[in-house]
Scaffold this motif. Structure first.
Motif, PDB file in Angstrom:
ATOM      1  N   UNK A 291      83.595 -20.718  -2.083  1.00  0.00           N
ATOM      2  CA  UNK A 291      83.584 -20.930  -0.632  1.00  0.00           C
ATOM      3  C   UNK A 291      82.182 -21.298  -0.188  1.00  0.00           C
ATOM      4  N   UNK A 292      82.070 -21.656   1.075  1.00  0.00           N
ATOM      5  CA  UNK A 292      80.769 -21.738   1.714  1.00  0.00           C
ATOM      6  C   UNK A 292      80.791 -20.823   2.928  1.00  0.00           C
ATOM      7  N   UNK A 293      79.627 -20.323   3.308  1.00  0.00           N
ATOM      8  CA  UNK A 293      79.507 -19.405   4.440  1.00  0.00           C
ATOM      9  C   UNK A 293      78.326 -19.850   5.287  1.00  0.00           C
ATOM     10  N   UNK A 294      78.567 -20.034   6.556  1.00  0.00           N
ATOM     11  CA  UNK A 294      77.469 -20.285   7.485  1.00  0.00           C
ATOM     12  C   UNK A 294      76.953 -18.972   8.074  1.00  0.00           C
ATOM     13  N   UNK A 295      77.827 -18.209   8.752  1.00  0.00           N
ATOM     14  CA  UNK A 295      77.333 -17.076   9.533  1.00  0.00           C
ATOM     15  C   UNK A 295      78.136 -15.805   9.283  1.00  0.00           C
ATOM     16  N   UNK A 296      77.412 -14.714   9.174  1.00  0.00           N
ATOM     17  CA  UNK A 296      78.002 -13.394   9.034  1.00  0.00           C
ATOM     18  C   UNK A 296      78.087 -12.705  10.387  1.00  0.00           C
ATOM     19  N   UNK A 297      79.056 -11.813  10.481  1.00  0.00           N
ATOM     20  CA  UNK A 297      79.186 -10.975  11.674  1.00  0.00           C
ATOM     21  C   UNK A 297      78.311  -9.736  11.530  1.00  0.00           C
ATOM     22  N   UNK A 298      78.583  -8.954  10.473  1.00  0.00           N
ATOM     23  CA  UNK A 298      77.821  -7.727  10.250  1.00  0.00           C
ATOM     24  C   UNK A 298      78.138  -7.209   8.855  1.00  0.00           C
ATOM     25  N   UNK A 315      87.840 -23.903   1.852  1.00  0.00           N
ATOM     26  CA  UNK A 315      88.226 -25.206   1.300  1.00  0.00           C
ATOM     27  C   UNK A 315      87.274 -26.268   1.833  1.00  0.00           C
ATOM     28  N   UNK A 316      86.016 -26.161   1.442  1.00  0.00           N
ATOM     29  CA  UNK A 316      84.976 -27.004   2.019  1.00  0.00           C
ATOM     30  C   UNK A 316      85.206 -28.472   1.679  1.00  0.00           C
ATOM     31  N   UNK A 317      85.172 -29.308   2.696  1.00  0.00           N
ATOM     32  CA  UNK A 317      85.340 -30.753   2.516  1.00  0.00           C
ATOM     33  C   UNK A 317      83.994 -31.428   2.719  1.00  0.00           C
ATOM     34  N   UNK A 318      83.485 -32.044   1.653  1.00  0.00           N
ATOM     35  CA  UNK A 318      82.190 -32.697   1.717  1.00  0.00           C
ATOM     36  C   UNK A 318      82.386 -34.179   1.992  1.00  0.00           C
ATOM     37  N   UNK A 319      82.053 -34.601   3.188  1.00  0.00           N
ATOM     38  CA  UNK A 319      82.182 -36.004   3.580  1.00  0.00           C
ATOM     39  C   UNK A 319      80.804 -36.655   3.476  1.00  0.00           C
ATOM     40  N   UNK A 320      80.648 -37.730   2.704  1.00  0.00           N
ATOM     41  CA  UNK A 320      79.333 -38.342   2.485  1.00  0.00           C
ATOM     42  C   UNK A 320      78.813 -39.052   3.730  1.00  0.00           C
ATOM     43  N   UNK A 321      78.172 -38.297   4.604  1.00  0.00           N
ATOM     44  CA  UNK A 321      77.721 -38.832   5.884  1.00  0.00           C
ATOM     45  C   UNK A 321      76.720 -39.959   5.699  1.00  0.00           C
ATOM     46  N   UNK A 322      75.846 -39.846   4.711  1.00  0.00           N
ATOM     47  CA  UNK A 322      74.757 -40.798   4.576  1.00  0.00           C
ATOM     48  C   UNK A 322      75.176 -42.202   4.220  1.00  0.00           C
TER      49      UNK A 322
END
Length: 499
Positions: A291-298, A315-322
Motif C-alpha cells: 500500500x501507500x500511506x499519506x497521512x495517519x490519524x493517531x 491499490x495505488x495507481x501510478x499515472x505518468x504525469x511527466x
C-alpha cells in the motif's frame, strides 16, 4: 485597523492555462493584517476558544519554470487568533531562501516536481532540485511555528502571532543536513517533537527527536534498502513508527538521475517501530499489505500492541504525469487523476503491531474515501476516540466537507460545505477547561467560490452535523490549501510543563 502589504508582484502570465493557478487555486499577492474588531463575524464566537488556527498553502508568485504542479507554490501561512470572543487575522509568505532569491530576481529560478531536469541551481527535497517552498506542513513547537515542504526541507521557524519568518531553526537545523520530512509530530504530554527525513543517499532515512526546550536529543540513521518516498510517521508514548513503503523511484533510472516513481505491488509495506530515543539498530520491522500511506490519524499502545490508524491507499495507481504527449491539457488531467482520491482510494484503516509475536493485524475502519485525518493535540500519541477527516470532490483535488469518526461506538457525523465551497484540513480546538476529548470546536478554512471570499468555520465538535456556530469572514479569498495546526493559548510561548 484592516490593511494589507501588497509588496509581492505576481508575474504569472495572463495566458497561463494551468487550472492549478486558477479558480480555487488562484494565488494572491496580498499579505493582510486585521486586528481585533476588524473582521465580520457571523454568529457568536465562543469566549472559551483561545489560541491560533494556522493553515499552510502553496501560493505561486512567478510564472513557473515548466509545468506547474499544485505542490510547487511558495508557502503562505494564514493565521486566525481567537481571544475571549474576539478574533484577528494575518497571512504571510514563508520567506525561505528560495522565496527571497526569486523575489530579488523577479522570476522563477527553480523548476517544480514534474521537471526537475530543468534545474540549474542546487535545490531541496528528495529529488534535490526543487526550491524549498515550505508550503506543506505547519505545526507549533516550543513557542514557534515550524513549516516545511512535502519532499523534505529546511526547518523554517516563524512567530505564531505575527507570522514573521525567523529563519532556519538556529538551534539544530545545522545538525540535520538532510532537513526535515513533510510531517513531524509533537507529543503534548512531554513537548517532544519527532521527525524524519529521506535523502537519496544512504542510509536513505534518518530519525530524530527535538525536546521541549528545542534541543536535538536524538538523531539516528535508519538503514533502508534504497531511496524511498515516505510521507508521514506515527508516535506513541514510547515509540515512533517509520514507513518503508513500496512507492519509490525506479532504481536504475535513479542512477541516471531520472525520477520516475513506481508502485511495486509485489512488495509489502514495512513499518519500523523504534523506541522514541532509540538508535537505528533498535528498529523492529513489521510487514503489512502492499500500500501507500499519506497521512495517519493517531497511534497508541494497547497491551503488547502498537496501534496505528490512518488512511490506506491499497491499490495505488501510478499515472505518468511527466509524459508530455497530448499537450498541456492532457498533463493537467493526469495531475488531477493522480490527486483524485476517488481514483486512488484512501480509506480509514487500522494496523496492529504485536511487539511480542512480531505479527501485524490489519482491518478497515470505513469504506468511504476520506483523508487528512486529525485528532485533538491533547490526545496525540495516546488512546483516543475521535478522528476528523476531509471529504473529497470526486475528480479533483478539492475538499468538500468533513467527517467525524467515533472509533469507540462506530458512530459517524458529517458536514458538507455545499456547491462551490472547498475546505482545508480541519483542526480540533478543545475549549478552556475541557474534560471530554471532543469538548471544544472544530475549525475549517473554506474558500467560497460563489461569494468569492474565504471563511473560517467554527463548529461545535460534538455536533458538527449541525453546521457552524460561527463564521469568520476573511478579507480576501485565499487559495485553497492543505495542512493546518491549532496552537493553544498556553503553548504560544513554550511547551507546557511536564506533569
Amino acid at each position: 485597523m484592516l490593511h494589507y502589504n501588497d509588496d509581492v508582484t505576481l508575474t504569472i502570465a495572463p495566458d497561463n492555462d494551468n487550472p492549478f493557478l486558477q479558480g480555487p487555486f488562484r494565488p494572491t499577492s496580498r499579505q493582510w493584517t486585521a486586528d481585533y474588531g476588524d473582521l465580520q463575524v457571523i454568529g457568536d464566537l465562543p469566549r472559551d476558544l483561545n489560541g491560533i488556527f494556522v493553515r499552510n498553502a502553496h501560493n505561486q508568485i512567478h510564472e513557473p519554470m515548466g509545468i506547474y504542479h499544485p505542490f510547487d507554490g511558495d508557502g503562505m501561512l494564514t493565521a486566525v487568533q481567537f481571544e475571549d470572543g474576539r478574533v484577528r487575522f494575518r497571512n504571510r509568505f514563508v520567506q525561505t531562501t528560495g522565496f527571497l532569491a526569486e523575489q530579488a530576481a523577479g522570476k522563477s529560478l527553480w523548476p517544480g516536481l514534474l521537471e526537475p531536469a530543468k534545474a540549474s541551481r542546487r535545490g531541496w527535497g528528495a529529488i534535490g532540485a526543487m526550491k524549498d517552498n515550505a508550503g506543506t506542513d505547519v505545526i507549533a513547537h516550543n513557542g514557534k511555528l515550524l513549516a516545511c515542504m512535502g519532499q523534505g526541507s529546511e526547518a523554517w521557524r516563524l512567530d505564531p502571532q505575527t507570522l514573521e519568518t525567523l529563519g532556519a531553526d538556529p538551534d539544530w537545523s545545522r545538525l540535520v543536513r538532510d532537513g526535515v520530512g513533510p510531517h513531524f509530530k509533537v507529543d503534548s504530554a512531554t513537548g517532544d517533537m519527532m521527525f524524519f527525513n529521506f535523502p537519496e543517499h544512504p542510509p536513505y532515512m534518518n530519525y530524530g527527536v527535538i525536546d521541549r526546550n528545542n534541543r536535538l536529543v536524538n538523531y539516528t540513521a535508519i538503514e533502508l534498502p534504497g531511496a524511498r518516498w515516505p510521507h508521514d510517521l506515527g508516535i506513541t508514548a514510547n515509540y515512533s513508527i517509520l514507513h518503508d513503503l513500496p512507492l519509490f523511484f525506479e532504481p536504475e533510472g535513479l542512477k541516471r538521475g531520472e525520477h520516475k516513481l513506481q508502485f511495486n505491488r509485489d512488495l509489502p509495506a514495512r513499518f519500523g517501530i523504534i523506541p522514541r530515543f532509540g538508535k537505528g539498530d533498535e528498529v523492529r520491522w513489521f510487514e503489512g499489505s502492499s500500500c501507500y500511506i499519506l497521512h495517519l490519524s493517531n497511534c497508541y499502545e494497547e497491551g503488547d500492541e502498537v496501534v496505528m490508524d490512518g488512511c490506506i491507499m491499497p491499490d495505488y495507481k501510478m499515472i505518468p504525469v511527466g509524459k508530455q504527449d497530448g499537450g498541456r491539457q492532457a498533463v493537467y488531467e493526469r495531475i488531477r487523476a493522480n490527486l483524485d482520491k476517488h481514483n486512488n482510494k484512501t480509506l480509514m484503516h487500522r494496523w496492529r503491531f504485536n511487539l511480542k509475536t512480531g505479527r501485524t493485524h490489519e482491518e478497515y475502519i470505513d469504506d468511504e474515501v476520506t483523508e487528512f485525518p486529525v485528532v485533538s493535540n491533547d490526545f496525540a500519541a495516546a488512546r483516543y476516540r475521535y478522528s476528523y477527516n476531509v471529504l473529497y470532490v470526486p475528480g479533483n483535488w478539492l475538499f468538500s466537507g468533513v467527517k467525524k469518526y467515533d472509533l469507540e461506538t462506530g458512530a459517524q457525523q458529517r458536514f458538507e460545505y455545499g456547491p462551490g465551497r472547498f475546505g482545508s484540513e480541519p483542526q480540533m480546538a478543545r475549549r478552556d477547561g475541557a474534560v471530554e476529548e471532543d469538548d471544544g470546536y472544530l475549525l475549517s478554512l473554506v474558500a467560497d467560490m460563489n461569494s468569492d471570499r474565504s471563511e473560517l468555520l467554527v463548529f461545535d465538535a460534538k455536533q458538527i452535523d449541525r453546521g457552524p456556530i460561527a463564521t469568520v469572514v476573511l478579507p480576501e479569498r485565499l487559495s485553497v490549501g492543505t495542512h493546518a495546526c491549532w496552537v493553544e493559548a498556553d503553548r504560544l510561548h513554550a511547551e507546557r510543563p511536564v506533569a
